[in-house]
Scaffold this active site. Structure first.
Site, short mmCIF file in Angstrom:
data_model
loop_
_atom_site.label_atom_id
_atom_site.label_comp_id
_atom_site.label_asym_id
_atom_site.label_seq_id
_atom_site.Cartn_x
_atom_site.Cartn_y
_atom_site.Cartn_z
N HIS A 77 -10.71 -14.50 -28.63
CA HIS A 77 -9.59 -14.68 -29.42
C HIS A 77 -10.03 -14.30 -30.85
CE1 HIS A 77 -9.03 -17.36 -25.80
NE2 HIS A 77 -7.90 -16.87 -26.04
N VAL A 88 -14.65 -9.06 -25.48
CA VAL A 88 -15.67 -9.54 -25.82
C VAL A 88 -16.74 -10.02 -25.15
CG1 VAL A 88 -16.76 -10.97 -27.94
CG2 VAL A 88 -14.34 -9.88 -28.28
N MET A 148 -3.30 -19.01 -25.11
CA MET A 148 -3.02 -20.49 -24.53
C MET A 148 -4.11 -21.55 -24.83
SD MET A 148 -1.53 -19.51 -20.82
CE MET A 148 -2.89 -19.32 -19.94
O1 PAF Z 1 -3.34 -13.83 -22.12
C1 PAF Z 1 -3.02 -14.86 -22.31
O2 PAF Z 1 -3.79 -15.82 -22.83
C2 PAF Z 1 -1.84 -15.29 -22.06
O3 PAF Z 1 -1.03 -14.84 -20.81
C3 PAF Z 1 -0.52 -15.32 -22.82
C4 PAF Z 1 -0.55 -13.51 -23.54
C5 PAF Z 1 -0.88 -15.75 -24.15
C6 PAF Z 1 1.08 -15.42 -22.57
O4 PAF Z 1 0.84 -17.14 -22.30
#
Ligand code: PAF
Length: 280
Positions: free
Chosen positions: A37, A176, A30
């Site tokens: 990430h 992390v 998101m």
């Molecule tokens: O974990 C997240 O950031 C969200 O729940 C995802 C998996 C991107 C779905 O919108």
């Protein structure tokens, strides 16, 4: 690195890759990307020929409108980070692109979605399943990467893949943490310096509880964690559950199963933070 906003352009790009037999890794996000990430993207770049990162703040998974409005949006910085990580494509669609009409699909993942976040965020996992299933349909990835910080989400996505009989591998990647222990989260950006300091108690007490659990009952360990959070000014415990790591159902003793996780959600001011720890 290609940045696309429509499903059509995304699929044109992927058609070429697929025709030449390339594997495709998907990292759904998101946005407001951080090192957590980045670790998913790095893993995908290692494992696959092509890595696609989706950046989409999915409205259907927010049960709280205020939370959706406050969610940090930093697409330019996200793209710079993704470029430096060698991602091949960013898919950053609009809400209208993904939901030209309301998504009325209803997903059920009992008993996994009946506990913890499933209780406190009604409809949340249905929204997650709606967006993740759409991403899987658009992209048909070989592998998709999710962080273990959202432990319940990871279990539910694995179950969705099983239910829908999808042909892809779900790869879970370790949490992390900041050097002081705080689990990385896009929501950490919303903490004031004072809250950031107080939020440290969450990971600290989880780590302490692992040692504590070696000489105390499960009930005592749970109580110790709850009391540590409750007695910290500025923190409000939503839940702390010690569960079977496979079924996510409460366990009553350390001998009940050989895979036990502690899952916690705490409010630090208005910021909702989650974390988890493995006991065995
Ligand atoms: O974990 C997240 O950031 C969200 O729940 C995802 C998996 C991107 C779905 O919108």
């Amino acid at each position: 690195m290609l940045v696309v906003e429509t499903v059509g352009k995304l699929q044109t790009f992927l058609a070429e890759a697929r025709a030449s037999g390339k594997s495709i890794g998907l990292v759904p996000t998101m946005g407001a990307l951080h090192r957590g990430h980045a670790s998913l993207v790095e893993q995908s770049v290692k494992d696959n020929d092509i890595t696609v990162v989706s950046v989409f703040v999915n409205p259907t998974q927010f049960n709280d409108k205020g939370d959706l409005e406050c969610y940090p949006r930093t697409l330019d910085a996200d793209c710079r980070l993704l470029e430096s990580l060698d991602a091949d494509c960013v898919f950053a669609p609009s809400v209208e692109e993904v939901y030209p009409e309301p998504d009325t699909r209803v997903f059920e993942f009992p008993p996994l979605d009946k506990v913890m976040e499933g209780i406190y965020r009604p409809g949340h996992f249905n929204g997650v399943a709606q967006i993740v299933s759409k991403l899987f349909m658009y992209i048909e990835p070989t592998r998709a990467y999710f962080g273990e910080k959202d432990f319940q989400q990871l279990a539910i996505i694995r179950e969705m893949v099983r239910q829908l009989d999808l042909n892809l591998e779900i790869v879970g990647c370790p949490i992390v943490r900041e050097t002081d222990g705080l689990a990385l989260s896009s929501r950490n950006a919303l903490l004031t310096p004072r809250q950031r300091n107080v939020s440290l108690v969450i990971s600290k007490v989880l780590f302490t509880s692992v040692d504590y659990s070696k000489s105390h009952s499960l009930a005592d360990t749970k109580r110790m964690v709850e009391q540590a959070i409750d007695s910290t000014k500025g923190l409000k415990l939503e839940y702390y559950e010690i569960v079977d790591g496979a079924t996510l159902q409460r366990v009553e003793s350390w001998d009940e199963t050989d895979y036990i996780m502690g899952c916690i959600t705490v409010y630090c001011g208005k910021v909702r933070l989650i974390d988890n720890i493995r006991y065995k």
